[in-house]
Motif scaffolding. Structure first.
Motif, short mmCIF file in Angstrom:
data_model
loop_
_atom_site.label_atom_id
_atom_site.label_comp_id
_atom_site.label_asym_id
_atom_site.label_seq_id
_atom_site.Cartn_x
_atom_site.Cartn_y
_atom_site.Cartn_z
N LEU A 259 18.43 -90.93 33.89
CA LEU A 259 18.44 -92.28 33.34
C LEU A 259 17.98 -93.31 34.38
O LEU A 259 17.91 -94.49 34.11
CB LEU A 259 19.84 -92.66 32.85
CG LEU A 259 20.37 -91.85 31.66
CD1 LEU A 259 21.77 -92.32 31.31
CD2 LEU A 259 19.46 -91.97 30.46
N THR A 265 9.11 -93.10 33.09
CA THR A 265 8.23 -92.48 32.11
C THR A 265 9.01 -91.41 31.36
O THR A 265 9.93 -90.83 31.88
CB THR A 265 7.02 -91.86 32.79
OG1 THR A 265 7.49 -91.09 33.88
CG2 THR A 265 6.09 -92.92 33.31
N PRO A 266 8.64 -91.15 30.11
CA PRO A 266 9.37 -90.15 29.34
C PRO A 266 9.28 -88.77 29.99
O PRO A 266 8.37 -88.50 30.76
CB PRO A 266 8.67 -90.14 27.99
CG PRO A 266 7.72 -91.26 28.00
CD PRO A 266 7.55 -91.75 29.38
N GLU A 267 10.22 -87.96 29.62
CA GLU A 267 10.35 -86.65 30.27
C GLU A 267 9.04 -85.91 30.47
O GLU A 267 8.78 -85.35 31.51
CB GLU A 267 11.28 -85.76 29.45
CG GLU A 267 12.73 -86.08 29.67
CD GLU A 267 13.55 -85.50 28.56
OE1 GLU A 267 14.41 -84.68 28.88
OE2 GLU A 267 13.31 -85.84 27.40
N ASN A 268 8.24 -85.87 29.44
CA ASN A 268 7.08 -84.99 29.55
C ASN A 268 6.00 -85.50 30.49
O ASN A 268 5.03 -84.83 30.73
CB ASN A 268 6.49 -84.67 28.18
CG ASN A 268 5.99 -85.91 27.51
OD1 ASN A 268 6.19 -87.02 27.99
ND2 ASN A 268 5.31 -85.74 26.38
N GLN A 341 13.38 -78.32 25.99
CA GLN A 341 14.43 -77.78 25.13
C GLN A 341 14.17 -78.03 23.64
O GLN A 341 14.21 -77.13 22.83
CB GLN A 341 15.81 -78.37 25.46
CG GLN A 341 15.94 -79.02 26.81
CD GLN A 341 15.42 -80.44 26.80
OE1 GLN A 341 14.34 -80.73 26.29
NE2 GLN A 341 16.17 -81.35 27.37
N SER A 342 13.85 -79.27 23.30
CA SER A 342 13.84 -79.59 21.88
C SER A 342 12.47 -79.40 21.26
O SER A 342 12.03 -80.17 20.44
CB SER A 342 14.30 -81.03 21.69
OG SER A 342 13.42 -81.88 22.39
N THR A 344 8.28 -78.73 22.03
CA THR A 344 7.36 -79.66 22.66
C THR A 344 6.97 -80.74 21.67
O THR A 344 6.89 -80.49 20.48
CB THR A 344 6.08 -78.94 23.13
OG1 THR A 344 5.67 -78.10 22.08
CG2 THR A 344 6.34 -78.15 24.38
N SER A 345 6.74 -81.89 22.18
CA SER A 345 6.33 -82.97 21.29
C SER A 345 4.90 -82.71 20.85
O SER A 345 4.13 -82.07 21.56
CB SER A 345 6.40 -84.30 22.04
OG SER A 345 5.16 -84.58 22.60
N PRO A 346 4.55 -83.19 19.68
CA PRO A 346 3.22 -82.91 19.18
C PRO A 346 2.14 -83.41 20.12
O PRO A 346 1.08 -82.81 20.23
CB PRO A 346 3.17 -83.67 17.85
CG PRO A 346 4.32 -84.61 17.87
CD PRO A 346 5.33 -84.01 18.78
N ILE A 350 -1.53 -81.59 21.65
CA ILE A 350 -2.83 -82.13 21.33
C ILE A 350 -3.56 -82.60 22.58
O ILE A 350 -4.74 -82.37 22.75
CB ILE A 350 -2.70 -83.30 20.33
CG1 ILE A 350 -1.98 -82.81 19.09
CG2 ILE A 350 -4.07 -83.82 19.95
CD1 ILE A 350 -1.48 -83.91 18.21
N TYR A 392 3.20 -92.70 27.07
CA TYR A 392 2.27 -92.01 26.19
C TYR A 392 0.83 -92.48 26.41
O TYR A 392 -0.11 -91.74 26.16
CB TYR A 392 2.72 -92.31 24.76
CG TYR A 392 1.86 -91.75 23.66
CD1 TYR A 392 1.76 -90.38 23.47
CD2 TYR A 392 1.16 -92.60 22.81
CE1 TYR A 392 0.98 -89.87 22.45
CE2 TYR A 392 0.39 -92.10 21.78
CZ TYR A 392 0.30 -90.73 21.61
OH TYR A 392 -0.47 -90.23 20.60
#
Lengths: 421, 405
Positions: A259, A265-268, A341-342, A344-346, A350, A392
């Motif tokens: 946090l 930046t977001p996790e990915n 874990q949840s 991969t994001s789309p 891509i 993103y």
């Protein structure tokens, strides 16, 4: 982290002993940097082998500093009156006084440069100071605050320019955007608080790096290992601190680390090629905790080249503090760690995050020139776009409207504080 | 009698590619006979960043819509958006040349040519010329031919875009073996779909909040006087949440849809929601107020950006029809309220005409449906003399496609 890696790290514990007399210098450049270092010199005087110094173009500011080791640069350029926000003057001032800077930076092992970008002296002179420090073969780590969005586009442009230069002349640059400092953890979010917060980040960062090589613990690393962790210059850095206590101290600390507003930046898109981790805990800190933390971090952040230390500090009680500093290599298309874990994001599927895509997006620009430009262009893009907190939109062109990049979250640019708890 | 013409309306958007197939019959009605929707790939902020992915998805969507309709498409109409689009207002004039001082057809032509003759910078292409009313000796006239006067003027709101960006879109469609009959900017399409003629006459502002861009068009006295694209859309709301709350983009997207709101909850400022709500590891509670703060900041900025973009043209007394909101982004709770607050005028969600099958009547589809309406009009009358009126009466609500996607 596997046991194998542990043994490697342990083998590395062979060089300088904690009291080898490693010379550390903390140098403030420009008004903002000097202010921070002034405070640090009062707070950190218990460390024996740290020397503090301030460099400025403004004579009166230097005279008011509690630090003895001061260096007035650019006497002929600014007559000791400051640069009035002109980066060019800041550069000239430092450039003329390289000899003095070299005398000031006499053979240190680590130099921490603290500066505020967006003004004249910090922006113009700090890259020169870093260059001089590097020429003495010291490890150079710079902390640079970036102006608030509300300070306007000109300051931001200057700061971007200064940041790119500083990146080239330092082993690692940790940008501390003032917008983000407002997002600190406590309720009050005044500008003064933000500055104090900035100083605390710098201090935490310096202390963590020093404790890696200074304090005794489960696993220490030596100076040369630390030195080797900084492979390439010019890249993006990753910097974060987390703290946790109680029964689940290590997972609490990891949660708080994730946090950390500086890992914004977001996790990915969190990633690093070279990762330095320092874990500080009380006597109860065990190898299982260390293992858990390292496994988690390597899964999250990558880091082919990881250096870590675990330090026991009697004063910590049952709390654990995790510090991470990562650097990325330029021109190195990297695969991200795959264990998310949840699902991969789309977006990940891509756009497999790479600079190749970037050049494709640019193919709309002149095709004829593209070949010629591609190399410089790439570097420029990289330097221009990194650490902007665009998440993103990291790989896309800036989205400018009235000098502001609309891709950066509005709440950050407007200084709206978002509480997480 | 010749075969009925089959046209395809294609929207290659940031979130999805929509293809509508329609049959234009000889009695001037439009039958919607095919539909396909596919999740986009390779598009960010309304621009292609990965040509082959974008191409693949589009081809799949066209193929599916054709299969669905059971016929081959003759020609394609394509909507266009993106930050590369820019607009200017160009005027042209001509002296009435006939000896009796009455406006002739060729006076019109000369005035129009004059207005359109402005050279564009290199690598820019005209996309749309939107005609504004004729002025005959400074008086507004609908159709000046035959009227008495000296000086005829005409204005165009002209939109132009980057040559290679536009080229990429055309290549995608050409790659499927079809030609693009016309390109229409998205804001005009959305306006066609959700702004009714009476509203256009009294003045209206249509705002289509998409995934990657927000497109707007301002109508005054029945004519479009300005359009624009702000490269901010639903993705930005999601990214802000993702960064502000330190959650993954996917979690942020779900959270936005489930819990996103622009209406402050004064009653329970400390209310929290579960991030995933499935008791999984890593699930945590998030302050509803933080979600509200992040989204409100973004939305407020978006509307303010449009407002400052419009500048002096934004004059509430000229926009009696109010603000019409559409696009997938308009589904966020509280969007009309926020718009009303920023523009200080009546703002409502647009609704699609009820000849459209109910399953298609969602704000996400307004661009594609509007595009189809535009295409139909384009085919039934020459574009320059087409009036904004009466088009809906041309359309019969015959819709027999299988719903897919």
């Amino acid at each position: 982290m596997t046991p194998d890696n542990f043994s490697i790290s342990n083998k590395m514990f062979s060089g300088k002993s904690p009291d080898s007399g490693m010379r550390v210098q903390i140098i403030g450049v420009g008004g903002a940097g000097a202010n921070v270092v002034d405070c640090l010199s009062l707070e950190m005087n218990s460390y024996g082998n740290i020397s503090f110094g301030v460099i400025n173009t403004d004579r009166s500011a230097l005279e008011n500093s509690p630090i003895n080791d001061t260096c007035l640069i650019g006497r002929n350029v600014t007559r000791g009156l400051g640069t009035g926000g002109e980066m060019e003057l800041g550069f000239k001032a430092a450039d003329q006084d390289r000899e003095n800077l070299r005398n000031m930076l006499a053979n240190p092992d680590i130099v921490f440069i603290v500066t505020g970008l967006g003004g004249g002296t910090g922006t113009g002179a700090a890259p020169v100071v870093a260059e001089v420090a590097s020429s003495t073969d010291a490890l150079v780590i710079s902390y640079a605050t970036l102006p608030f969005t509300f300070e306007g586009g000109r300051k931001k442009t200057l700061a971007d320019e200064g940041l790119a230069l500083l990146r080239k002349s330092s082993d690692a640059v940790i940008p501390l955007p003032n917008d983000i400092l407002l997002q600190g953890d406590d309720g009050d979010s005044s500008v003064l608080k933000a500055f104090a917060q900035g100083k605390d980040w710098v201090r935490t960062g310096i202390e963590a790096i020093l404790s890696l090589v200074h304090k005794t613990g489960l696993c220490n690393i030596d100076y040369s290992t630390l030195r080797n962790a900084f492979v390439e210059r010019g890249g993006k850095t990753l910097f974060g601190v987390g703290m946790g206590s109680g029964q689940n101290a290590s997972s609490n600390a990891l949660e708080s680390l994730m946090l950390c507003p500086l890992l914004r930046t977001p996790e990915n898109s969190l990633k690093a090629d070279n990762l330095i981790v320092n874990i500080t805990g009380g006597p109860s800190l065990g190898m299982t905790d260390v293992n858990e933390i390292m496994t988690f971090l390597r899964g999250k952040l990558g880091g082919d080249n990881t250096v870590f230390g675990a330090v026991i500090d009697e004063n910590c009680g049952d709390s654990i503090e995790i510090f991470i500093l990562g650097t990325t290599n330029l021109n190195h298309s990297r695969t991200l760690p795959t264990e998310s874990q949840s699902g991969t994001s789309p977006t990940n599927d891509i756009f497999p995050a790479s600079s190749k895509k970037n050049s494709k997006a640019r193919s709309k620009s002149d095709r004829g020139q593209e070949e010629v430009l591609s190399n410089t262009q790439k570097e420029f893009d990289f330097l221009g776009n990194i650490d902007e907190g665009r998440g993103y939109f990291d790989q896309t062109d800036k989205n400018l409207f009235n000098g502001e990049d609309l891709d950066i979250p509005t709440y950050l640019r407007r200084g709206i504080k978002i509480s997480l708890k | 009698m010749s075969r009925n013409k089959i046209i395809g309306a294609v929207e290659i958007g940031t979130s999805k590619v929509v293809v509508l197939v329609a049959e234009l019959t000889s009695d001037q009605s439009v039958n919607l006979i095919g539909y396909a929707k596919k999740t986009s790939a390779g598009i960010k902020k309304g621009e292609i960043i990965d040509f082959s992915s974008a191409s693949k998805v589009t081809h799949a969507a066209i193929a599916e819509a054709e299969k669905n309709a059971g016929v081959n498409i003759d020609s394609i109409y394509l909507s266009l958006t993106g930050g590369h689009l820019e607009g200017t207002f160009n005027r042209g004039s001509a002296h009435v040349s006939s000896h009796d001082g009455r406006v002739a057809e060729q006076d019109l032509t000369r005035a129009i040519e004059d207005a359109k003759s402005k050279r564009l910078p290199d690598k820019r292409l005209y996309v749309n010329h939107i005609r504004n009313p004729y002025l005959l000796d400074q008086r507004v006239v609908e159709s000046p031919v035959g009227m008495q006067g000296d000086n005829l003027e005409v204005g165009f709101w002209t939109v132009h875009g980057d040559e290679s960006t536009i080229g990429n879109y055309l290549h995608i469609v050409n790659g499927f073996g079809l030609d693009v009959d016309d390109l229409i900017i998205s804001s005009i399409c959305s306006g066609e779909a959700v702004v009714f003629p009476a509203m256009k006459d009294s003045g209206a502002l249509v705002i289509d909040i998409g995934r990657g861009t927000t497109d707007y068009a301002l109508y005054r006295n029945g004519y479009i006087i300005k359009t624009g694209v702000v490269c901010v859309g639903g993705d930005h709301f999601t990214n802000d949440l993702s960064m502000g709350l330190r959650i993954s983009p996917r979690e942020a997207e779900d959270l936005k849809k489930k819990e996103g709101t622009l209406i402050e909850d004064d009653m329970s400022p400390k209310a929290k929601v579960w991030l995933r709500g499935d008791f999984s590891i890593g699930d945590r509670e998030i302050l509803s107020d933080s979600i509200y703060q992040i989204l409100k900041a973004r939305s407020t900025e978006l509307f303010n950006t449009i407002k400052s973009d419009l500048g002096e043209l934004f004059n509430p007394s000229d926009i009696a029809g109010g603000i019409v909101l559409t696009g997938g982004g308009s589904l966020l709770r509280g969007i009309p309220e926020n718009s009303a607050e920023i523009f200080e005028m009546q703002s409502e969600l647009g609704y699609l005409p009820n000849w459209v099958d109910e399953s298609l009547r969602t704000p996400e589809n307004s661009t594609a449906l509007g595009l189809l309406l535009y295409a139909a009009r384009h085919n039934y009358s020459s574009p320059d003399t087409a009036s904004n009126r009466g088009l809906l009466s041309l359309i019969r609500g015959i819709f027999n496609s299988q719903k897919t996607g």
